[in-house]
Design a protein around this motif. Structure first.
Motif, PDB file in Angstrom:
ATOM      1  N   ALA A  54      -1.245  -0.169  -9.060  1.00  0.00           N
ATOM      2  CA  ALA A  54      -1.060  -1.563  -9.493  1.00  0.00           C
ATOM      3  C   ALA A  54       0.217  -1.721 -10.322  1.00  0.00           C
ATOM      4  O   ALA A  54       0.790  -2.804 -10.392  1.00  0.00           O
ATOM      5  CB  ALA A  54      -2.274  -2.034 -10.290  1.00  0.00           C
ATOM      6  N   ALA A  55       0.648  -0.620 -10.956  1.00  0.00           N
ATOM      7  CA  ALA A  55       1.851  -0.677 -11.795  1.00  0.00           C
ATOM      8  C   ALA A  55       3.134  -0.513 -10.979  1.00  0.00           C
ATOM      9  O   ALA A  55       4.230  -0.659 -11.506  1.00  0.00           O
ATOM     10  CB  ALA A  55       1.773   0.398 -12.881  1.00  0.00           C
ATOM     11  N   LEU A  56       3.019  -0.198  -9.694  1.00  0.00           N
ATOM     12  CA  LEU A  56       4.210  -0.021  -8.851  1.00  0.00           C
ATOM     13  C   LEU A  56       4.752  -1.382  -8.412  1.00  0.00           C
ATOM     14  O   LEU A  56       3.996  -2.350  -8.349  1.00  0.00           O
ATOM     15  CB  LEU A  56       3.854   0.773  -7.590  1.00  0.00           C
ATOM     16  N   PRO A  57       6.041  -1.452  -8.074  1.00  0.00           N
ATOM     17  CA  PRO A  57       6.529  -2.675  -7.419  1.00  0.00           C
ATOM     18  C   PRO A  57       5.689  -2.918  -6.154  1.00  0.00           C
ATOM     19  O   PRO A  57       5.281  -1.952  -5.500  1.00  0.00           O
ATOM     20  CB  PRO A  57       7.976  -2.327  -7.062  1.00  0.00           C
ATOM     21  N   PRO A  58       5.430  -4.194  -5.812  1.00  0.00           N
ATOM     22  CA  PRO A  58       4.484  -4.514  -4.734  1.00  0.00           C
ATOM     23  C   PRO A  58       4.762  -3.825  -3.401  1.00  0.00           C
ATOM     24  O   PRO A  58       3.817  -3.372  -2.751  1.00  0.00           O
ATOM     25  CB  PRO A  58       4.610  -6.031  -4.592  1.00  0.00           C
ATOM     26  N   ASP A  59       6.020  -3.737  -3.001  1.00  0.00           N
ATOM     27  CA  ASP A  59       6.321  -3.103  -1.713  1.00  0.00           C
ATOM     28  C   ASP A  59       5.995  -1.617  -1.722  1.00  0.00           C
ATOM     29  O   ASP A  59       5.474  -1.074  -0.758  1.00  0.00           O
ATOM     30  CB  ASP A  59       7.807  -3.273  -1.350  1.00  0.00           C
ATOM     31  N   GLU A  60       6.312  -0.962  -2.840  1.00  0.00           N
ATOM     32  CA  GLU A  60       5.989   0.465  -2.948  1.00  0.00           C
ATOM     33  C   GLU A  60       4.489   0.665  -2.905  1.00  0.00           C
ATOM     34  O   GLU A  60       3.970   1.566  -2.250  1.00  0.00           O
ATOM     35  CB  GLU A  60       6.524   1.046  -4.266  1.00  0.00           C
ATOM     36  N   ALA A  61       3.781  -0.211  -3.620  1.00  0.00           N
ATOM     37  CA  ALA A  61       2.317  -0.101  -3.668  1.00  0.00           C
ATOM     38  C   ALA A  61       1.731  -0.267  -2.270  1.00  0.00           C
ATOM     39  O   ALA A  61       0.856   0.500  -1.857  1.00  0.00           O
ATOM     40  CB  ALA A  61       1.754  -1.158  -4.619  1.00  0.00           C
ATOM     41  N   ALA A  62       2.222  -1.270  -1.542  1.00  0.00           N
ATOM     42  CA  ALA A  62       1.680  -1.534  -0.207  1.00  0.00           C
ATOM     43  C   ALA A  62       1.944  -0.354   0.720  1.00  0.00           C
ATOM     44  O   ALA A  62       1.063   0.070   1.471  1.00  0.00           O
ATOM     45  CB  ALA A  62       2.286  -2.816   0.358  1.00  0.00           C
ATOM     46  N   VAL A  63       3.155   0.186   0.659  1.00  0.00           N
ATOM     47  CA  VAL A  63       3.492   1.274   1.584  1.00  0.00           C
ATOM     48  C   VAL A  63       2.693   2.531   1.274  1.00  0.00           C
ATOM     49  O   VAL A  63       2.131   3.156   2.176  1.00  0.00           O
ATOM     50  CB  VAL A  63       5.013   1.563   1.580  1.00  0.00           C
ATOM     51  N   ILE A  64       2.576   2.911   0.007  1.00  0.00           N
ATOM     52  CA  ILE A  64       1.838   4.151  -0.283  1.00  0.00           C
ATOM     53  C   ILE A  64       0.352   3.956   0.009  1.00  0.00           C
ATOM     54  O   ILE A  64      -0.326   4.879   0.443  1.00  0.00           O
ATOM     55  CB  ILE A  64       2.094   4.673  -1.725  1.00  0.00           C
ATOM     56  N   ARG A  65      -0.139   2.743  -0.173  1.00  0.00           N
ATOM     57  CA  ARG A  65      -1.551   2.506   0.156  1.00  0.00           C
ATOM     58  C   ARG A  65      -1.791   2.677   1.659  1.00  0.00           C
ATOM     59  O   ARG A  65      -2.717   3.356   2.066  1.00  0.00           O
ATOM     60  CB  ARG A  65      -1.996   1.111  -0.296  1.00  0.00           C
ATOM     61  N   HIS A  66      -0.929   2.063   2.451  1.00  0.00           N
ATOM     62  CA  HIS A  66      -1.145   2.135   3.903  1.00  0.00           C
ATOM     63  C   HIS A  66      -0.863   3.531   4.447  1.00  0.00           C
ATOM     64  O   HIS A  66      -1.639   4.053   5.229  1.00  0.00           O
ATOM     65  CB  HIS A  66      -0.300   1.079   4.625  1.00  0.00           C
ATOM     66  N   ARG A  67       0.231   4.129   4.011  1.00  0.00           N
ATOM     67  CA  ARG A  67       0.608   5.425   4.582  1.00  0.00           C
ATOM     68  C   ARG A  67      -0.274   6.558   4.069  1.00  0.00           C
ATOM     69  O   ARG A  67      -0.794   7.353   4.843  1.00  0.00           O
ATOM     70  CB  ARG A  67       2.077   5.735   4.258  1.00  0.00           C
ATOM     71  N   ASP A  68      -0.428   6.645   2.749  1.00  0.00           N
ATOM     72  CA  ASP A  68      -1.069   7.848   2.190  1.00  0.00           C
ATOM     73  C   ASP A  68      -2.556   7.683   1.909  1.00  0.00           C
ATOM     74  O   ASP A  68      -3.334   8.603   2.176  1.00  0.00           O
ATOM     75  CB  ASP A  68      -0.342   8.282   0.911  1.00  0.00           C
ATOM     76  N   ILE A  69      -2.958   6.552   1.380  1.00  0.00           N
ATOM     77  CA  ILE A  69      -4.383   6.378   1.076  1.00  0.00           C
ATOM     78  C   ILE A  69      -5.145   6.066   2.356  1.00  0.00           C
ATOM     79  O   ILE A  69      -6.150   6.709   2.664  1.00  0.00           O
ATOM     80  CB  ILE A  69      -4.607   5.271   0.025  1.00  0.00           C
ATOM     81  N   GLU A  70      -4.655   5.097   3.128  1.00  0.00           N
ATOM     82  CA  GLU A  70      -5.344   4.724   4.359  1.00  0.00           C
ATOM     83  C   GLU A  70      -4.953   5.595   5.547  1.00  0.00           C
ATOM     84  O   GLU A  70      -5.644   5.582   6.571  1.00  0.00           O
ATOM     85  CB  GLU A  70      -5.105   3.244   4.674  1.00  0.00           C
ATOM     86  N   GLY A  71      -3.863   6.304   5.407  1.00  0.00           N
ATOM     87  CA  GLY A  71      -3.477   7.241   6.466  1.00  0.00           C
ATOM     88  C   GLY A  71      -2.926   6.601   7.728  1.00  0.00           C
ATOM     89  O   GLY A  71      -2.968   7.204   8.794  1.00  0.00           O
ATOM     90  N   PHE A  72      -2.388   5.396   7.625  1.00  0.00           N
ATOM     91  CA  PHE A  72      -1.759   4.778   8.790  1.00  0.00           C
ATOM     92  C   PHE A  72      -0.412   5.436   9.039  1.00  0.00           C
ATOM     93  O   PHE A  72       0.292   5.799   8.105  1.00  0.00           O
ATOM     94  CB  PHE A  72      -1.548   3.275   8.571  1.00  0.00           C
ATOM     95  N   GLY A  73      -0.033   5.560  10.302  1.00  0.00           N
ATOM     96  CA  GLY A  73       1.266   6.121  10.651  1.00  0.00           C
ATOM     97  C   GLY A  73       2.359   5.095  10.421  1.00  0.00           C
ATOM     98  O   GLY A  73       2.077   3.929  10.135  1.00  0.00           O
ATOM     99  N   PRO A  74       3.624   5.522  10.551  1.00  0.00           N
ATOM    100  CA  PRO A  74       4.747   4.598  10.322  1.00  0.00           C
ATOM    101  C   PRO A  74       4.712   3.371  11.234  1.00  0.00           C
ATOM    102  O   PRO A  74       5.082   2.274  10.804  1.00  0.00           O
ATOM    103  CB  PRO A  74       5.981   5.447  10.593  1.00  0.00           C
ATOM    104  N   ARG A  75       4.277   3.539  12.481  1.00  0.00           N
ATOM    105  CA  ARG A  75       4.299   2.396  13.399  1.00  0.00           C
ATOM    106  C   ARG A  75       3.214   1.381  13.072  1.00  0.00           C
ATOM    107  O   ARG A  75       3.443   0.172  13.104  1.00  0.00           O
ATOM    108  CB  ARG A  75       4.189   2.883  14.839  1.00  0.00           C
TER     109      ARG A  75
END
Ligand SMILES: [Zn+2]
Lengths: 75, 220
Positions: free
Chosen positions: B161-182
């Motif tokens: 929550a303390a990250l800039p919004p774009d960084e937060a969204a990307v790390i959530r999708h890529r690393d927490i949710e495990g979505f690939g780049p595409r």
């Protein structure tokens, strides 16, 4: 390759998103640099730990509420 | 009333693919499994679109209803989870826009997503490109010890929550949710190169959070 470059490419390296040539150069650097080995491993651990985080369980009352809302909407 | 259902014990939980035909038939038990599996994650995703906890809960509830209504037409070109996430993001973004129409000026002032370059401290490296200070040593075992017995999800949620919004969204999708780049590009509209920059910065910050947790555990 210097530490700065290796560290900046660490994320792409652990995600296998670097070209074969860069991969080889990073490997070569890691073979001789303990600091960067440490750093690269920690980036991979960070990524993997995030992927394994268990979310808190859904509150049972909220779950029932959602299922009831779905039932209502499907009528 | 909920009953103990042998199908719902952790190891025997049906995969999303196995649930799909049951969802298409409108089987309530299948929806319940899906809700239990993804609701908390989806609320976290919705909150990333600048929604309060309550608004995020509402948005995801609306998404569940949309999912149920449209499941027959779901063509499985993407995974069920990607589709679900896309629906949540759409509804959450719309809710966020209409919330902003009634927001005060102070609430409207955007958080800066200023370009911080690679995210390393300016003095992390010496002029010759070597580390100024060796990275503090911690291993998988230290991390496990650091994360054990804590409310790690909450700690990580606070850090994200303390990250800039774009960084937060990307790390959530890529690393927490495990979505690939595409899939992440499809969901967030950020190209792979941009994802790379944002993800690297975000991981550096979360690595520091994990490092602090392992340090605390080592002291204890
Ligand atoms: Zn190095």
């Amino acid at each position: 390759m210097r530490c700065r470059e290796a560290a900046e490419q660490a994320g792409a390296f652990v995600d296998a998103e670097v070209s074969g040539r860069v991969r080889w150069r990073i490997r070569l650097h890691l073979a001789t640099c303990r600091n960067c080995r440490r750093f690269v491993r920690q980036i991979a651990l960070t990524r993997d730990a995030l992927g394994r985080l268990p979310p808190p369980p859904l509150d049972a009352a909220r779950e029932d509420e959602l299922v009831a809302a779905l039932r209502e909407a499907s009528r | 009333m909920r009953q103990a259902d042998p199908v719902m014990t952790a190891d025997l939980e049906p995969s999303d693919d196995l649930l799909l035909p049951r969802l298409r038939l409108g089987e309530e038990a299948a929806f319940r499994i899906l809700v239990r599996r993804y609701h908390v994650r989806l609320v976290a995703i919705a909150r990333g679109a600048h929604l309060t906890r309550e608004a995020a809960e509402e948005a995801v509830q609306e998404a569940w209803i949309a999912v149920m209504r449209n499941i027959a037409g779901f063509e499985a070109r993407s995974s069920l989870r990607t589709w679900l996430t896309g629906i949540v993001l759409n509804i959450a973004r719309k809710a966020s826009v209409s919330a902003r129409r009634t927001a005060t000026f102070a609430e409207l002032t955007p958080r800066h997503d200023e370009d911080e370059g690679s995210g390393f401290d300016a003095d992390a490296f010496l002029a010759d490109g070597h580390w100024r200070e060796a990275p503090w040593h911690w291993s998988e075992i230290d991390l496990e010890r650091g994360l054990a017995g804590r409310q790690v999800w909450q700690a990580v949620e606070a850090a994200i929550a303390a990250l800039p919004p774009d960084e937060a969204a990307v790390i959530r999708h890529r690393d927490i949710e495990g979505f690939g780049p595409r899939e992440t590009e499809e969901l967030l509209g950020l190209g792979e190169a941009r994802q790379r920059v944002l993800l690297d910065r975000a991981r550096l910050k979360i690595r520091r959070v994990f490092e602090a947790l392992t340090r605390d555990a080592a002291r204890a």
